[in-house]
Design a protein around this motif. Structure first.
Motif, PDB file in Angstrom:
ATOM      1  N   ARG A   1       0.847  -1.208   0.000  1.00 45.49           N
ATOM      2  CA  ARG A   1       0.000   0.000   0.000  1.00 45.49           C
ATOM      3  C   ARG A   1       0.873   1.245   0.000  1.00 45.49           C
ATOM      4  O   ARG A   1       0.583   2.223  -0.702  1.00 45.49           O
ATOM      5  N   ARG A   2       1.939   1.230   0.796  1.00 43.61           N
ATOM      6  CA  ARG A   2       2.832   2.388   0.847  1.00 43.61           C
ATOM      7  C   ARG A   2       3.477   2.623  -0.510  1.00 43.61           C
ATOM      8  O   ARG A   2       3.563   3.752  -0.984  1.00 43.61           O
ATOM      9  N   ALA A   3       3.923   1.557  -1.159  1.00 44.01           N
ATOM     10  CA  ALA A   3       4.523   1.696  -2.481  1.00 44.01           C
ATOM     11  C   ALA A   3       3.519   2.258  -3.484  1.00 44.01           C
ATOM     12  O   ALA A   3       3.859   3.113  -4.312  1.00 44.01           O
ATOM     13  N   ASP A   4       2.271   1.809  -3.404  1.00 43.41           N
ATOM     14  CA  ASP A   4       1.228   2.306  -4.307  1.00 43.41           C
ATOM     15  C   ASP A   4       0.941   3.783  -4.043  1.00 43.41           C
ATOM     16  O   ASP A   4       0.767   4.571  -4.982  1.00 43.41           O
ATOM     17  N   ARG A   5       0.881   4.158  -2.759  1.00 40.03           N
ATOM     18  CA  ARG A   5       0.641   5.568  -2.422  1.00 40.03           C
ATOM     19  C   ARG A   5       1.768   6.445  -2.941  1.00 40.03           C
ATOM     20  O   ARG A   5       1.533   7.548  -3.450  1.00 40.03           O
ATOM     21  N   ALA A   6       2.984   5.970  -2.810  1.00 36.65           N
ATOM     22  CA  ALA A   6       4.136   6.743  -3.282  1.00 36.65           C
ATOM     23  C   ALA A   6       4.065   6.946  -4.792  1.00 36.65           C
ATOM     24  O   ALA A   6       4.325   8.039  -5.302  1.00 36.65           O
ATOM     25  N   ALA A   7       3.704   5.888  -5.521  1.00 39.14           N
ATOM     26  CA  ALA A   7       3.594   5.990  -6.974  1.00 39.14           C
ATOM     27  C   ALA A   7       2.490   6.963  -7.373  1.00 39.14           C
ATOM     28  O   ALA A   7       2.645   7.758  -8.311  1.00 39.14           O
ATOM     29  N   THR A   8       1.368   6.931  -6.646  1.00 43.91           N
ATOM     30  CA  THR A   8       0.261   7.844  -6.934  1.00 43.91           C
ATOM     31  C   THR A   8       0.659   9.283  -6.669  1.00 43.91           C
ATOM     32  O   THR A   8       0.357  10.194  -7.456  1.00 43.91           O
ATOM     33  N   ALA A   9       1.349   9.517  -5.556  1.00 37.80           N
ATOM     34  CA  ALA A   9       1.788  10.873  -5.214  1.00 37.80           C
ATOM     35  C   ALA A   9       2.763  11.410  -6.251  1.00 37.80           C
ATOM     36  O   ALA A   9       2.702  12.587  -6.636  1.00 37.80           O
ATOM     37  N   GLU A  10       3.657  10.550  -6.730  1.00 36.03           N
ATOM     38  CA  GLU A  10       4.628  10.988  -7.733  1.00 36.03           C
ATOM     39  C   GLU A  10       3.933  11.330  -9.046  1.00 36.03           C
ATOM     40  O   GLU A  10       4.295  12.287  -9.728  1.00 36.03           O
ATOM     41  N   ALA A  11       2.914  10.551  -9.410  1.00 42.97           N
ATOM     42  CA  ALA A  11       2.184  10.824 -10.645  1.00 42.97           C
ATOM     43  C   ALA A  11       1.394  12.131 -10.545  1.00 42.97           C
ATOM     44  O   ALA A  11       1.257  12.862 -11.522  1.00 42.97           O
ATOM     45  N   ALA A  12       0.892  12.425  -9.344  1.00 41.28           N
ATOM     46  CA  ALA A  12       0.092  13.640  -9.145  1.00 41.28           C
ATOM     47  C   ALA A  12       0.968  14.885  -9.104  1.00 41.28           C
ATOM     48  O   ALA A  12       0.515  15.975  -9.461  1.00 41.28           O
ATOM     49  N   THR A  13       2.204  14.739  -8.653  1.00 43.55           N
ATOM     50  CA  THR A  13       3.104  15.889  -8.543  1.00 43.55           C
ATOM     51  C   THR A  13       4.432  15.539  -9.219  1.00 43.55           C
ATOM     52  O   THR A  13       5.428  15.288  -8.549  1.00 43.55           O
ATOM     53  N   PRO A  14       4.420  15.504 -10.556  1.00 39.80           N
ATOM     54  CA  PRO A  14       5.602  15.035 -11.274  1.00 39.80           C
ATOM     55  C   PRO A  14       6.746  16.039 -11.327  1.00 39.80           C
ATOM     56  O   PRO A  14       7.829  15.699 -11.771  1.00 39.80           O
ATOM     57  N   GLU A  15       6.492  17.280 -10.916  1.00 35.31           N
ATOM     58  CA  GLU A  15       7.533  18.292 -11.042  1.00 35.31           C
ATOM     59  C   GLU A  15       8.722  17.980 -10.141  1.00 35.31           C
ATOM     60  O   GLU A  15       8.582  17.348  -9.093  1.00 35.31           O
TER      61      GLU A  15
END
Length: 224
Positions: free
Chosen positions: A118-132
């Motif tokens: 779940r943590r890995a998935d959350r991290a991937a989602t956060a990175e996709a939402a804030t790619p800068e």
């Protein structure tokens, strides 16, 4: 899609018990019973998570973890019969995300596996939402490519090191308690000393001046 878990454990009874529980929970599971076989299985199978015993024939779990993480960042749950805190911190420093001390509950292990994913998935989602890119002084973090650069150097970070650094860098100079970091980066309540080990690793790779210790509270990333 079915998630893949690699179990590297030389005690076959333990390995089969863990595998049976994880398969019952929907995971595809592969087993390896020594260090070289574990490294080879990780390279061939690209697992989503590795359950790794620290005491193994061939290479020990620390060496297996180093070799796996050098090729591709992957969450690692380390199993150990050692109760010594220094041994546990060494395991975390070489790239393990969490650990369980033997004997352990199979139910607890399964819960930790789910939490790590779940943590890995959350991290991937956060990175996709804030790619800068995140830039703090001479530190640059690329969330999409998961790369870090400081003063011309580009060290290899484990997944948990990357996420911890990114958490601190998004709010430079803000002080985070150890408990807050464990909860928000790891995704569960755990031993606060877990954070200390990873901060030491980040200082070793990126410079001792990057993360400030706030005694009695926690850590902050220096905005220079």
């Amino acid at each position: 899609m079915q998630r893949k878990v690699l179990i590297v454990e030389d005690e076959r009874t333990i390995a089969e018990s863990v595998a049976a529980r994880l398969r019952a929970e929907g995971f595809a599971v592969e087993l390896a019973h020594d260090g070289p076989a574990g490294v080879a299985a990780a390279e061939a199978g690209d697992p989503d998570l590795v359950v790794l015993d620290i005491m193994l024939p061939g290479y020990d779990g620390l060496e297996v973890c180093r070799r796996i993480q050098a090729r591709r960042p992957v969450p690692v749950l380390m199993l150990t019969a050692r109760a010594d805190e220094n041994d546990l911190l060494v395991g975390l420093a070489v790239g393990a995300d969490d650990y369980l001390t033997k004997p352990f509950s199979i139910r607890e292990l399964a819960a930790r596996v789910h939490a790590l994913l779940r943590r890995a998935d959350r991290a991937a989602t956060a990175e996709a939402a804030t790619p800068e890119r995140i830039v703090v002084g001479d530190l640059e973090i690329d969330p999409v490519r998961r790369r870090v650069r400081r003063a011309g150097t580009e060290p290899h970070l484990t997944p948990i090191e990357f996420e911890l650094l990114t958490k601190l860098a998004r709010r430079p100079d803000a002080v985070f308690s150890r408990e807050e970091l464990v909860s928000q980066v790891w995704g569960w309540e755990g031993p606060p000393r877990t954070v200390d080990s990873h901060v030491k690793a980040l200082r070793r790779k990126l410079g001792a001046d990057l993360i400030r210790t706030v005694h009695g509270v926690g850590y902050a990333l220096e905005a220079k």
